[in-house]
Every structure is written in C-alpha cells, then in structure tokens.
Enzyme design. Structure first.
Site, PDB file in Angstrom:
ATOM      1  N   ASN A   1      94.343  -6.444 -28.106  1.00 33.99           N
ATOM      2  CA  ASN A   1      93.175  -6.716 -27.266  1.00 33.99           C
ATOM      3  C   ASN A   1      92.134  -5.617 -27.467  1.00 33.99           C
ATOM      4  O   ASN A   1      92.364  -4.683 -28.234  1.00 33.99           O
ATOM      5  CB  ASN A   1      93.596  -6.821 -25.801  1.00 33.99           C
ATOM      6  CG  ASN A   1      94.317  -5.580 -25.338  1.00 33.99           C
ATOM      7  OD1 ASN A   1      93.769  -4.486 -25.380  1.00 33.99           O
ATOM      8  ND2 ASN A   1      95.570  -5.737 -24.950  1.00 33.99           N
TER       9      ASN A   1
ATOM     10  N   ASP B   1      99.802  -9.992 -22.532  1.00 27.10           N
ATOM     11  CA  ASP B   1     100.443 -10.967 -21.655  1.00 27.10           C
ATOM     12  C   ASP B   1     101.613 -11.670 -22.346  1.00 27.10           C
ATOM     13  O   ASP B   1     102.533 -12.134 -21.695  1.00 27.10           O
ATOM     14  CB  ASP B   1      99.416 -12.007 -21.197  1.00 27.10           C
ATOM     15  CG  ASP B   1      98.392 -11.369 -20.278  1.00 27.10           C
ATOM     16  OD1 ASP B   1      98.812 -10.627 -19.369  1.00 27.10           O
ATOM     17  OD2 ASP B   1      97.192 -11.580 -20.491  1.00 27.10           O
TER      18      ASP B   1
ATOM     19  N   LYS C   1     106.528  -8.777 -44.451  1.00 27.64           N
ATOM     20  CA  LYS C   1     105.159  -9.277 -44.327  1.00 27.64           C
ATOM     21  C   LYS C   1     105.124 -10.785 -44.618  1.00 27.64           C
ATOM     22  O   LYS C   1     105.630 -11.218 -45.657  1.00 27.64           O
ATOM     23  CB  LYS C   1     104.235  -8.525 -45.289  1.00 27.64           C
ATOM     24  CG  LYS C   1     102.791  -8.896 -45.097  1.00 27.64           C
ATOM     25  CD  LYS C   1     101.868  -8.124 -46.011  1.00 27.64           C
ATOM     26  CE  LYS C   1     100.469  -8.706 -45.907  1.00 27.64           C
ATOM     27  NZ  LYS C   1      99.600  -8.231 -46.961  1.00 27.64           N
TER      28      LYS C   1
ATOM     29  N   PHE D   1      93.803  -2.574 -12.453  1.00 25.75           N
ATOM     30  CA  PHE D   1      92.462  -2.890 -12.949  1.00 25.75           C
ATOM     31  C   PHE D   1      92.411  -4.387 -13.226  1.00 25.75           C
ATOM     32  O   PHE D   1      93.425  -4.969 -13.608  1.00 25.75           O
ATOM     33  CB  PHE D   1      92.161  -2.125 -14.247  1.00 25.75           C
ATOM     34  CG  PHE D   1      91.662  -0.733 -13.993  1.00 25.75           C
ATOM     35  CD1 PHE D   1      92.515   0.259 -13.543  1.00 25.75           C
ATOM     36  CD2 PHE D   1      90.320  -0.420 -14.198  1.00 25.75           C
ATOM     37  CE1 PHE D   1      92.049   1.540 -13.303  1.00 25.75           C
ATOM     38  CE2 PHE D   1      89.844   0.855 -13.952  1.00 25.75           C
ATOM     39  CZ  PHE D   1      90.711   1.846 -13.503  1.00 25.75           C
TER      40      PHE D   1
ATOM     41  N   LYS E   1      94.470 -10.991  -7.555  1.00 28.01           N
ATOM     42  CA  LYS E   1      95.451 -10.114  -8.220  1.00 28.01           C
ATOM     43  C   LYS E   1      95.931  -9.006  -7.281  1.00 28.01           C
ATOM     44  O   LYS E   1      97.091  -8.620  -7.308  1.00 28.01           O
ATOM     45  CB  LYS E   1      94.842  -9.512  -9.491  1.00 28.01           C
ATOM     46  CG  LYS E   1      94.791 -10.523 -10.609  1.00 28.01           C
ATOM     47  CD  LYS E   1      94.165 -10.001 -11.876  1.00 28.01           C
ATOM     48  CE  LYS E   1      93.985 -11.191 -12.831  1.00 28.01           C
ATOM     49  NZ  LYS E   1      93.290 -10.864 -14.050  1.00 28.01           N
TER      50      LYS E   1
ATOM     51  N   LYS F   1      99.874  -9.104  -6.771  1.00 27.14           N
ATOM     52  CA  LYS F   1     100.656  -8.012  -7.364  1.00 27.14           C
ATOM     53  C   LYS F   1     101.042  -6.951  -6.326  1.00 27.14           C
ATOM     54  O   LYS F   1     101.590  -5.910  -6.689  1.00 27.14           O
ATOM     55  CB  LYS F   1      99.870  -7.371  -8.515  1.00 27.14           C
ATOM     56  CG  LYS F   1      99.562  -8.352  -9.655  1.00 27.14           C
ATOM     57  CD  LYS F   1      98.973  -7.677 -10.877  1.00 27.14           C
ATOM     58  CE  LYS F   1      98.453  -8.707 -11.859  1.00 27.14           C
ATOM     59  NZ  LYS F   1      98.789  -8.412 -13.257  1.00 27.14           N
TER      60      LYS F   1
END
Ligand code: C5P
Length: 408
Positions: A207, A276, A286, A319, A333, A337
């Site tokens: 990300n 996630d 590979k 965050f 959230k 959480k």
C-alpha cells in the site's frame, strides 16, 4: 546557573522582532547569545543585540587576525538550544543541505544542539515546493518549527509566511527547555509504515503508506521522554532515534510484534497500514509471466481490534485513512475496534496524507469528543495525538480498571 540559548538572526524584515525576542527570552531567565548572518545585519545591527544581551555577537564573516579563530565551535558550548528567528528560506535551505559557507552556518552544523526555527518570508516563497521540502527534511531530522502564521506581510501581500509572534516563540522555547519531558515514565508502542505481503520471492502486495506519520509519533513521544517501541513495516522516511525498533514487514509479523509488546505498553498508537489480505500460498520461486494470473487471498487478523479486547487501562489509538464519508467511517471503526481514540485522515487530498510531510486530521474520542487538527507538519499532528492519548491515560489511572493484559 542560567540556561543558555543561541538565537540565530537571519536577513528578514522581521529581524527587528528578534530584538524583542532576545529581551523576552532574557526576561525568562535565559542567557541569550546571538549569532547574525550578514544579511541580518542589513536589517538590524549587532550593537542592538550586544546591548540587549550584554555579550558579543557571532558574526558571519571569518575571524580577523587576533580574534578567536574557533568562534564557530566555541560559541555554542554549554548552550541547550539553537533558535533561528526569523528563519529565511535561505538559511533553511542551507541547513537542510549541510551548507556551511559562513561562521553562523558552521556554528549551527557544529553545535549538536536541538534546533527550533521560526520561518518568516513571502507567502509564495514559503509555499514553494523547494522550501516546503527543506522544511520537511529539517522537521524529519528533528528541527521544531514554530509558525509561520498568516497576516499582512512586509511585501504588502496577505498570507502565510509571517513570523510567529514573539510571545508564542518564547512560550515554545520555554516548553522545549522545561516541559518537554511530560511523557517521562510512559511506555508508548507505535506502529508505522506499510505492510507488504509476498506473492513470490520478488513481488509483493502493498500500500502507499510512507510511515512518516507513525515515525513522527514515535519521534515526538521519545523527545517528550516516553519509553518508545516502534514496530516498523516498510518505511520511506528516516527512522527516529532513541526508540527500540522492531521490524515487522507482513501483517502476520506485525500481529506477532504488537502482541509481544502490547502487555508492556501504556499507550498504543497504531499508525501502520496493515495489509487487509495476504496471499494464501506465496510461490517459492519467481512466478513466470502468463497472460493472466489469479491469487488466492485470505484475510489478515485485525490487530487493533484483537489487542483492544484486552486493553485494561491502556490507551489504544487507531488511524483511519478514508476517501469518502471519512467522519462516519472513522466513528464506525472507533466503536467496532473498541478504541479510545481514532485519527481520521481524508486521503483523497493530495496535499496531506500519504507520503506528505503534512497532515490534517479529525480526532474522535470514545467519550464523544471531536477535535479538528488543522494542517500542520506530521510532528505537530503527532504531538496533538500524544497530548490526547496522555490525557486519556492519566484519566484512566483514576478509574483503577483491572489490567486485562498481563503487565511485566
Ligand atoms: O484498515 P482500517 O481502516 O480498518 O485501519 C484502521 C486502523 O486499524 C489503523 O490504525 C490500522 O493500523 C489498524 N488495523 C489493524 N489490523 C488490520 C487492519 C488495520 O490493526 N488488519
């Protein structure tokens, strides 16, 4: 004995305010030693500062025969802090890039002191990407910025770039000298960076997190005296000094690292972008190119949600990086959480968030408070987050809830 501070004055119309600043700082019981660039002398004279401080001024030129040849080294001995006010674009650029082309810059590079800076310049200059990049680089290395503010500028324009007022700069200096260790005794666990999930030995899924926000939280917590553990995934920024560092690159490694350290923390600030999903069976070799390929992904555990179940008196902060309905999504959230607070960023904006050195956020707390943190360096946002987390921690101590996680 009085604390000594080095006041570096540079060439700006705001130079005259540095005289008042010197007097104010001396009024707070500090010994003030002034250094002036040659441009500063175009606006205000060394004599003014000698009269105000009762000591010699370090001037930019090279020492004349008979003068102290090592003044740039000896001048700052015994001082606790260097304050550049006003700080021009020129000195910030030179300091960011290690230029030492006069005695004042040599002194700044050689002094090894914490540095604070109060920028003063035209709005367009301040907003120039080169100046912003220099400020960001210096902030990353630990320079603390005070201001600038917005207002009428000497050039006749109106906007950001005005030197912060003398009282505010004085207060920031006194805070840095005296009250900076307000988190002493607290154990702060911070996660930062972007996790990456291997697809094969070469490729990964990841990300856009740079790790700058989490690094800022760890840096500021350590600077304020906390005992800090930083669990870092992939980071595109300098790692802060003075923290215990644990590397955790994948979501599962991060879960293990946080699980290990959590029982020994008082505050957890989870700024890492945890992947996630992970690839169920990463290839051992590979993967050869094919016309198409598909990956089986499985869900990673939610680290915050699972540690928050057993948080006891600990403060747990998360965050939320959102692109739409960010307040509602963040609030959801916070509840889902079981967090004490959540810092919500609108990452659809390019001028803050991912990779940026600046942030702007809304902070929501479990007890329903909402605070807007205006656009500022990530260090400033980190301080606001730590202020709130420490306040909740102190309030929790009064409540004497049982410690659910085992403390050691
Ligand atoms: O990804 P999400 O928006 O749910 O992230 C919100 C918060 O939860 C962040 O603080 C992030 O570090 C944390 N998180 C986590 N474990 C995950 C996903 C996110 O702890 N698997």
């Amino acid at each position: 004995m009085k604390d000594t501070i080095i006041l570096v004055v540079t060439g700006s119309v705001a130079g005259y305010k540095a005289a008042e600043l010197a007097r104010n700082l001396a009024g707070k019981g500090l010994r003030v030693k002034v250094a002036m660039t040659s441009a500063a002398e175009k606006f205000v004279t060394p004599l003014t500062f000698e009269a105000l401080t009762g000591g010699p001024v370090l001037r930019a030129g090279f020492p004349q025969p008979g003068e102290e040849p090592m003044a740039h080294i000896n001048f700052s001995r015994g001082a606790r802090l260097a304050l550049i006010a006003p700080a021009t674009a020129d000195i910030l650029g030179k300091l960011a890039h290690g230029v030492a082309d006069d005695s004042v810059l040599s002194m700044l590079l050689a002094c090894g002191l914490p540095v604070m800076a109060a920028p003063a310049m035209n709005t367009q200059m301040y907003k120039h990407p080169a100046v912003q990049a220099n400020i960001a680089l210096l902030a990353e290395r630990g320079v603390e910025f005070v201001g600038p503010t917005s207002g009428a500028l000497a050039c006749g324009e109106e906007g950001e770039g005005k030197m912060e007022d003398v009282e505010t700069i004085t207060a920031a200096v006194m805070k840095r000298l005296g009250g900076e260790r307000d988190l002493a005794g607290m154990r702060v666990l911070v996660t930062a960076g972007g996790c990456r999930e291997p697809i094969d030995p070469v490729r990964y899924m990841g990300n856009r997190s740079s790790g700058k926000m989490g690094a800022a939280v760890a840096r500021m917590a350590a600077r304020r005296g906390a005992q800090v553990t930083l669990v870092a995934a992939h980071m595109e920024t300098h790692l802060p000094e003075g923290v215990a560092l644990v590397r955790a690159y994948t979501g599962m490694e991060m879960r293990d690292a946080v699980g290990d350290a959590f029982p020994r923390c008082d505050i957890l600030v989870m700024a890492a972008a945890v992947t996630d999903y992970r690839v169920e069976h990463p290839a051992g070799e590979k993967v050869k190119k094919k016309d198409s390929m598909s990956l089986d992904l499985i869900r990673n555990p939610d680290i915050l949600a699972s540690v928050a179940l057993e948080k006891g008196n600990r403060v747990v902060a998360g965050f939320a990086a959102e692109t739409e309905d960010h307040l509602a999504a963040g609030r959801k959230k916070l509840v889902a959480k079981n967090l004490d607070m959540i810092v919500i960023n609108d990452v659809s904006r390019g001028d803050i968030g991912f990779g940026s050195d600046f942030n702007e956020a809304t902070l929501l707390t479990r007890d329903g408070r909402k605070m807007e943190i205006a656009r500022a360096t990530k260090d400033s946002v980190a301080n606001a987050v730590l202020d709130e987390a420490a306040a909740i921690w102190r309030a929790n101590q009064g409540r004497k809830k049982p410690e659910a996680a085992e403390a050691s």
